[in-house]
Structures are given as C-alpha cells and as structure tokens.
Design a protein around this motif. Sequence first.
Motif, PDB file in Angstrom:
ATOM      1  N   SER A 180       3.279  16.403  -3.969  1.00  0.00           N
ATOM      2  CA  SER A 180       2.769  15.203  -3.325  1.00  0.00           C
ATOM      3  C   SER A 180       3.696  14.778  -2.193  1.00  0.00           C
ATOM      4  O   SER A 180       4.906  14.975  -2.253  1.00  0.00           O
ATOM      5  CB  SER A 180       2.556  14.084  -4.343  1.00  0.00           C
ATOM      6  N   PHE A 181       3.083  14.229  -1.174  1.00  0.00           N
ATOM      7  CA  PHE A 181       3.829  13.843   0.014  1.00  0.00           C
ATOM      8  C   PHE A 181       3.606  12.359   0.279  1.00  0.00           C
ATOM      9  O   PHE A 181       2.468  11.906   0.383  1.00  0.00           O
ATOM     10  CB  PHE A 181       3.357  14.670   1.213  1.00  0.00           C
ATOM     11  N   LEU A 182       4.684  11.607   0.372  1.00  0.00           N
ATOM     12  CA  LEU A 182       4.588  10.167   0.557  1.00  0.00           C
ATOM     13  C   LEU A 182       4.463   9.842   2.045  1.00  0.00           C
ATOM     14  O   LEU A 182       5.405  10.058   2.809  1.00  0.00           O
ATOM     15  CB  LEU A 182       5.830   9.495  -0.035  1.00  0.00           C
ATOM     16  N   ALA A 183       3.304   9.361   2.457  1.00  0.00           N
ATOM     17  CA  ALA A 183       3.094   9.062   3.878  1.00  0.00           C
ATOM     18  C   ALA A 183       3.195   7.567   4.159  1.00  0.00           C
ATOM     19  O   ALA A 183       3.618   7.157   5.232  1.00  0.00           O
ATOM     20  CB  ALA A 183       1.732   9.579   4.331  1.00  0.00           C
ATOM     21  N   VAL A 184       2.780   6.746   3.183  1.00  0.00           N
ATOM     22  CA  VAL A 184       2.851   5.290   3.344  1.00  0.00           C
ATOM     23  C   VAL A 184       3.553   4.737   2.111  1.00  0.00           C
ATOM     24  O   VAL A 184       3.187   5.066   0.979  1.00  0.00           O
ATOM     25  CB  VAL A 184       1.438   4.667   3.491  1.00  0.00           C
ATOM     26  N   ASP A 185       4.580   3.921   2.358  1.00  0.00           N
ATOM     27  CA  ASP A 185       5.428   3.489   1.254  1.00  0.00           C
ATOM     28  C   ASP A 185       5.460   1.961   1.158  1.00  0.00           C
ATOM     29  O   ASP A 185       6.144   1.307   1.923  1.00  0.00           O
ATOM     30  CB  ASP A 185       6.837   4.047   1.480  1.00  0.00           C
ATOM     31  N   ARG A 186       4.700   1.418   0.235  1.00  0.00           N
ATOM     32  CA  ARG A 186       4.661  -0.031  -0.004  1.00  0.00           C
ATOM     33  C   ARG A 186       4.545  -0.831   1.304  1.00  0.00           C
ATOM     34  O   ARG A 186       5.367  -1.694   1.623  1.00  0.00           O
ATOM     35  CB  ARG A 186       5.893  -0.473  -0.790  1.00  0.00           C
ATOM     36  N   VAL A 218       0.825  -1.208   0.000  1.00  0.00           N
ATOM     37  CA  VAL A 218       0.000   0.000   0.000  1.00  0.00           C
ATOM     38  C   VAL A 218       0.861   1.261   0.000  1.00  0.00           C
ATOM     39  O   VAL A 218       1.810   1.386   0.775  1.00  0.00           O
ATOM     40  CB  VAL A 218      -0.952   0.016   1.219  1.00  0.00           C
ATOM     41  N   VAL A 219       0.511   2.166  -0.914  1.00  0.00           N
ATOM     42  CA  VAL A 219       1.176   3.460  -1.004  1.00  0.00           C
ATOM     43  C   VAL A 219       0.119   4.528  -0.772  1.00  0.00           C
ATOM     44  O   VAL A 219      -0.993   4.412  -1.284  1.00  0.00           O
ATOM     45  CB  VAL A 219       1.809   3.650  -2.406  1.00  0.00           C
ATOM     46  N   LYS A 220       0.426   5.523   0.042  1.00  0.00           N
ATOM     47  CA  LYS A 220      -0.477   6.670   0.170  1.00  0.00           C
ATOM     48  C   LYS A 220       0.314   7.965   0.006  1.00  0.00           C
ATOM     49  O   LYS A 220       1.263   8.229   0.730  1.00  0.00           O
ATOM     50  CB  LYS A 220      -1.176   6.679   1.537  1.00  0.00           C
ATOM     51  N   ARG A 221      -0.088   8.699  -1.009  1.00  0.00           N
ATOM     52  CA  ARG A 221       0.507  10.023  -1.237  1.00  0.00           C
ATOM     53  C   ARG A 221      -0.562  11.067  -0.975  1.00  0.00           C
ATOM     54  O   ARG A 221      -1.695  10.914  -1.413  1.00  0.00           O
ATOM     55  CB  ARG A 221       0.970  10.161  -2.688  1.00  0.00           C
ATOM     56  N   PHE A 222      -0.202  12.108  -0.265  1.00  0.00           N
ATOM     57  CA  PHE A 222      -1.134  13.219  -0.059  1.00  0.00           C
ATOM     58  C   PHE A 222      -0.755  14.344  -0.987  1.00  0.00           C
ATOM     59  O   PHE A 222       0.426  14.636  -1.172  1.00  0.00           O
ATOM     60  CB  PHE A 222      -1.056  13.740   1.376  1.00  0.00           C
ATOM     61  N   LEU A 223      -1.794  14.959  -1.574  1.00  0.00           N
ATOM     62  CA  LEU A 223      -1.531  16.171  -2.355  1.00  0.00           C
ATOM     63  C   LEU A 223      -1.560  17.335  -1.390  1.00  0.00           C
ATOM     64  O   LEU A 223      -2.539  17.541  -0.682  1.00  0.00           O
ATOM     65  CB  LEU A 223      -2.605  16.361  -3.429  1.00  0.00           C
ATOM     66  N   ARG A 224      -0.494  18.084  -1.348  1.00  0.00           N
ATOM     67  CA  ARG A 224      -0.467  19.225  -0.441  1.00  0.00           C
ATOM     68  C   ARG A 224      -0.981  20.451  -1.174  1.00  0.00           C
ATOM     69  O   ARG A 224      -0.260  21.103  -1.909  1.00  0.00           O
ATOM     70  CB  ARG A 224       0.965  19.459   0.068  1.00  0.00           C
ATOM     71  N   HIS A 225      -2.264  20.760  -0.949  1.00  0.00           N
ATOM     72  CA  HIS A 225      -2.869  21.909  -1.647  1.00  0.00           C
ATOM     73  C   HIS A 225      -2.202  23.215  -1.248  1.00  0.00           C
ATOM     74  O   HIS A 225      -2.190  24.170  -2.003  1.00  0.00           O
ATOM     75  CB  HIS A 225      -4.365  21.978  -1.358  1.00  0.00           C
ATOM     76  N   ASP A 226      -1.656  23.210  -0.045  1.00  0.00           N
ATOM     77  CA  ASP A 226      -1.016  24.435   0.424  1.00  0.00           C
ATOM     78  C   ASP A 226       0.378  24.604  -0.175  1.00  0.00           C
ATOM     79  O   ASP A 226       0.989  25.649  -0.040  1.00  0.00           O
ATOM     80  CB  ASP A 226      -0.956  24.439   1.955  1.00  0.00           C
ATOM     81  N   ARG A 227       0.874  23.540  -0.795  1.00  0.00           N
ATOM     82  CA  ARG A 227       2.219  23.660  -1.385  1.00  0.00           C
ATOM     83  C   ARG A 227       2.184  23.311  -2.863  1.00  0.00           C
ATOM     84  O   ARG A 227       2.842  22.383  -3.313  1.00  0.00           O
ATOM     85  CB  ARG A 227       3.183  22.693  -0.685  1.00  0.00           C
ATOM     86  N   ARG A 228       1.404  24.031  -3.590  1.00  0.00           N
ATOM     87  CA  ARG A 228       1.270  23.868  -5.039  1.00  0.00           C
ATOM     88  C   ARG A 228       1.086  22.408  -5.436  1.00  0.00           C
ATOM     89  O   ARG A 228       1.739  21.888  -6.352  1.00  0.00           O
ATOM     90  CB  ARG A 228       2.506  24.445  -5.757  1.00  0.00           C
ATOM     91  N   ASP A 229       0.214  21.720  -4.702  1.00  0.00           N
ATOM     92  CA  ASP A 229      -0.127  20.330  -5.011  1.00  0.00           C
ATOM     93  C   ASP A 229       1.062  19.377  -5.058  1.00  0.00           C
ATOM     94  O   ASP A 229       1.026  18.343  -5.716  1.00  0.00           O
ATOM     95  CB  ASP A 229      -0.925  20.247  -6.327  1.00  0.00           C
ATOM     96  N   LEU A 284     -11.552   5.683   5.446  1.00  0.00           N
ATOM     97  CA  LEU A 284     -11.771   7.135   5.364  1.00  0.00           C
ATOM     98  C   LEU A 284     -10.937   7.774   4.259  1.00  0.00           C
ATOM     99  O   LEU A 284     -11.266   8.844   3.768  1.00  0.00           O
ATOM    100  CB  LEU A 284     -11.455   7.795   6.713  1.00  0.00           C
ATOM    101  N   ILE A 285      -9.845   7.134   3.878  1.00  0.00           N
ATOM    102  CA  ILE A 285      -9.053   7.616   2.740  1.00  0.00           C
ATOM    103  C   ILE A 285      -8.747   6.436   1.820  1.00  0.00           C
ATOM    104  O   ILE A 285      -8.809   5.273   2.239  1.00  0.00           O
ATOM    105  CB  ILE A 285      -7.739   8.319   3.183  1.00  0.00           C
ATOM    106  N   GLU A 286      -8.455   6.756   0.584  1.00  0.00           N
ATOM    107  CA  GLU A 286      -8.243   5.713  -0.412  1.00  0.00           C
ATOM    108  C   GLU A 286      -6.749   5.525  -0.657  1.00  0.00           C
ATOM    109  O   GLU A 286      -6.019   6.511  -0.782  1.00  0.00           O
ATOM    110  CB  GLU A 286      -8.922   6.125  -1.725  1.00  0.00           C
ATOM    111  N   PRO A 287      -6.274   4.267  -0.727  1.00  0.00           N
ATOM    112  CA  PRO A 287      -4.849   4.086  -1.021  1.00  0.00           C
ATOM    113  C   PRO A 287      -4.517   4.589  -2.433  1.00  0.00           C
ATOM    114  O   PRO A 287      -5.336   4.465  -3.344  1.00  0.00           O
ATOM    115  CB  PRO A 287      -4.635   2.576  -0.907  1.00  0.00           C
ATOM    116  N   THR A 288      -3.339   5.174  -2.588  1.00  0.00           N
ATOM    117  CA  THR A 288      -2.911   5.627  -3.912  1.00  0.00           C
ATOM    118  C   THR A 288      -2.576   4.422  -4.784  1.00  0.00           C
ATOM    119  O   THR A 288      -2.887   4.380  -5.971  1.00  0.00           O
ATOM    120  CB  THR A 288      -1.678   6.544  -3.777  1.00  0.00           C
ATOM    121  N   GLU A 289      -1.917   3.429  -4.144  1.00  0.00           N
ATOM    122  CA  GLU A 289      -1.595   2.181  -4.842  1.00  0.00           C
ATOM    123  C   GLU A 289      -1.742   1.042  -3.836  1.00  0.00           C
ATOM    124  O   GLU A 289      -1.724   1.270  -2.634  1.00  0.00           O
ATOM    125  CB  GLU A 289      -0.134   2.182  -5.320  1.00  0.00           C
TER     126      GLU A 289
END
Lengths: 264, 256
Positions: A31-37, A18-29, A68-73
């Motif tokens: 992406s931030f890697l929070a969960v890595d495989r 499972v990979v989860k990346r957040f788009l940081r709207h406050d930082r010009r979108d 509550l959130i969807e995995p990116t991969e």
Amino acid sequence: MSELNAVVADAAIEFHSVVKRFLRHDRRDESFLAVDRLSFAVAPGEMIAVLGRTGCGKSTMFNLLAGLIEPTEGTVRVLGHDPFREFNWYRGKLAVVFQNDRLLPWRTALGNVELGIELLGKEEEERRAIALGWLERLGLKGHEHDYPHALSGGMRQRVSIARAFAVNPEILLCDEPFSALDELTGQRLREEYTQLVRENGKTSIFVTHSINEALQLGERILVFHRPARIALEARVAGGDREAIRQRVLEAMNPNEPRLAEEAA
Amino acid sequence: MTTPWYKLRKETVLALGGLTLAWQFASYFFPPYLFPPVPAIAQKFLAIFLDPESLANAGATAARIFAGLAVAFLLGVLLAFLMGRSERNYRYAYPLLNFIQGIPALSWVVIAIIWFKGTEPRILFIMVATTVAAFSFQILDAYRSMSKDLFEMTLSFRPSKRDLFRTLILPTIVPGMLTAWKVNLGNAARVVVVAELVGATGGIGYQLLQQQQLFDMAGALAWTLVLVVFVLIVQQVITKLEDWLLAYRPRAERST
Ligand SMILES: Nc1ncnc2c1ncn2[C@@H]1O[C@H](COP(=O)(O)OP(=O)(O)OP(=O)(O)O)[C@@H](O)[C@H]1O
Ligand SMILES: [Mg+2]
C-alpha cells in the motif's frame, strides 16, 4: 486552527482527516500512502490555490473531491454531500479541468466543449451557442471544427477549460489549468478565470506549481506536504505578499531552507 | 495509407498477375484436369454470374455467412458485456470460451450433424460455434482498451448509463468491432464451405463438392474465386466504413 473552524460551519468543501492509500497491484499489493490525514475547509465563493511539490497528492485530492476515488479513512464533504457515495447528486454542480486535457479524439473542439452540457441534457441549439461563446472567449475562434490531434497542447488545454466552464458549475476544480500556455495567453486566461469565478460566486480550487500564480489568483494558499497534508495555510488578501512568498517557499522545502532562500 | 478500391497497388497487380501467368504456363505442360488454362477458369467464373441458379448458390452462401456472423456478433457483444462487467464473470467465461475456440471446425460439423436435423440449423450452429469466441474476446479487448482518463473525465459530468455508452463506450469499441468483423468474415468464409458439406443442396460448398465429383478443376477454382472475391469485397466495404468513421484519427507521416 480557529480560522479553519470558522469557515467549517457553512463550508462548500471540507476534508476531515482524510487518508488515501493506493494498493499497488504491480508491487504485490503493497500500500502506498498518498494523502495523510488531510484536513481543510473552503468557504462558498472562495478561491483556493494549492501548491505542493510533484507527487505530493494534489491530483489525488482532486479525484477525491470529484468522487472518482473513495477515501481510505476520514470524510470528504462537498456542498454538504459525499462526492463518492452520492456521486450523481453533483450533476451540473461540479466540473474538473484535469491536469492533462483529456479530450475525446473523435469529437471536434466544439463537440468536446459541448460534452458536459450535452450530458446535462441541454438542447442542441442552446449548447452550440454556449460552446461557441466559450471557444471564442478562450481564443479558439476558427478552430471550432478541428479535431484534438490538429490542435496544439495549449489549445487543447483551453478546450478542456472551456468544457468545464461551459457547464457553469458551482464548484470548479482546476489541476494546473494554465501551465501549458504561453505567458500572454496564460495572463489573459488568469484574468478571465478570476473574473468568472468572482462574478458568479463560484467556489474554486486550482493546483499550480507557480507561487506567483498562486499569489495572483488565490485568496488563500494551501501548501501541501508529501504525502498530502497541510504544511501551510496562508491568507493572501490583505497580507504582505513578500512575507507570504517566503513562508510558502519554506513550507514547500522544509528540509532545504537554503534552497528556499536561493529560489526567493 | 489505404488505396481506393479502383486503384490497385503496383505490387498487388504484379503478384497476382505473376501467379496467373505461372498457372497458365503450367497449363501447357499438364492435363486440364490438373491445371486448366486461365481462360477456361475465367469463363466458368463469369458463367456463374450470368446464370441465375449459380448466383442463387453464391447468394445462399453469403446469406449463411452473414446470418452466422450476425448471431455470433450479438452473442459476442452480450458475452463481452458480461465479462467486462465483472472480473468474476470473466474468470468463468474465459476458460469456456477458450475451450470452445480450441475445437476444430470439423468437430463442430460432426456435432452439428448429430445434434440438429435440418441443413440450415446445422450450418448456423457451425458458423456461430466457430466465430463466437473470437468475437467475444475481440469486443472485450476493445472495451478494455478504453482510456481510464477519458472514462473518469466523462464520469465527472455524471452522465446517465445510456449517455456514457453513447458518448464514450460506443465510439471506443466501434473500431475493434469493425476489425473483428473483418477477421471473422475471413474465418467464416473458410468454415462455411465445410459446413455446406453436411447435406446442403445449394451454396458454394455444395458446388465445390459437385466439381470434385466431376473432376472439374476449372469449375472448382471458379467457385473458390467467387468466395474469395466475395470476402475481399465485403472487407473492402468494412475498410471504407472504418476510414469514414475513423477519419478523426491522426496519421503518422512516416513509419520507422
Ligand atoms: N491510482 C494510483 N495508484 C497508485 N499510486 C498512485 C495512484 N494515483 C496516484 N498515486 C501516487 O500518489 C502520489 C500522489 O500522486 P498525485 O498524482 O496526486 O500527485 P500530484 O501532487 O498531483 O503530482 P504532480 O504535481 O506531479 O501532478 C504519487 O506518488 C503517485 O505515484
Ligand atoms: Mg497532479
């Protein structure tokens, strides 16, 4: 790895790459890697303790589990279903104790504990009895009719624990449930918690910052790396606790072996 | 801290009392058609409450305010709901509502006269047109201020849409709705008298016009007071309702 595969067959919880990346709207979108495989599996009835340094993605993992959130991969499976896509399938099967208490300010302690069972459609009389029972078990007798703002932080946390337990879920997710409590209350609640989970054959994952708590409560400990990935997986039952403690410390501080030694 | 209605603050009494005294003082130096003495105004004011026909006029205005606000509120809830549901809806609705909000009340009066025939439809149209945008924005704001944490917590129990609305959304937006009512009530009261100039044969605006034609300052002030007192009383009622509904809220013991 063979141990992991063995449980996968009838796993209650399963993370697969499972990979989860957040788009940081406050930082010009950006992406931030929070969960890595992240991959792990939890057998039905198992109690897992998750340890990891702050910001390593533990709460994010919970949000993925709770749908509550969807995995990116990758895929998340809970009781064989997809918690994000089959969100409503989990009615009554899953409860979360969030890291902050998240009580409804317009409901009393009793009203807050009733929330989950009320949403499940239980009759008023029955849910009142269940909620009062839980409030008493958590040492909140006499505070049933207090509003959250009139409760202490630890009391609010206990109300939120009661709210989750009252649902009697198959899967219990607790994000640092005992961190805001004093030593004695914490100890009592840890015992309650173990008893509850064991007796009712519940599957539970809880996040903690304390290695002692993890060793006391977890049948298995998962140590997270930052971004979230398994840095160490250790079975507690029947193992040498001191050796496990040492391995956990090293896994939590991969770049600071000396710091780990000192902490030990 | 809110004071009960029967216990006026010292400052309130002094400020309003001071204004009354200053007016009375002026009445000694100016002719009554400019500054009528306070007792004369008070007499006219009381007379309105003793005369059934006058009371009916005041009642008509109150009914117009409530009818306009009720329609605007329902429309506002609907629009806020649509805007809150999707960002795209919001992007379309926002400029339109903003535009509508920028149109002066007097323009609505002219438009209403041209578009509608009867007096009541004209007044209703003006009342709705002047308050609907504010209602929509205020209710949307209240909805958006909902805590993401509480939203996710409630969702984690998988509630039905109806239960989610009942247990979380409604309690979240009610305070904002009440505030919106208070604000829009003040605006509506100001607009209604203008709207009543478009051929109404009753109501506070109509009465004001009569007093103007008679050059009766005391009468004009008495009718104005009726409207102001009406607004203050209703706002006080809403405040009571707020206090009762929001009793759970903690109060800070000191402010800066
Ligand atoms: N919605 C979000 N948008 C952007 N970044 C996020 C979001 N949620 C979490 N993050 C980031 O993901 C990382 C992991 O956050 P998370 O809350 O899962 O950490 P944690 O392990 O629970 O930490 P702690 O022990 O302090 O509670 C953090 O760096 C955080 O800034
Ligand atoms: Mg966290």
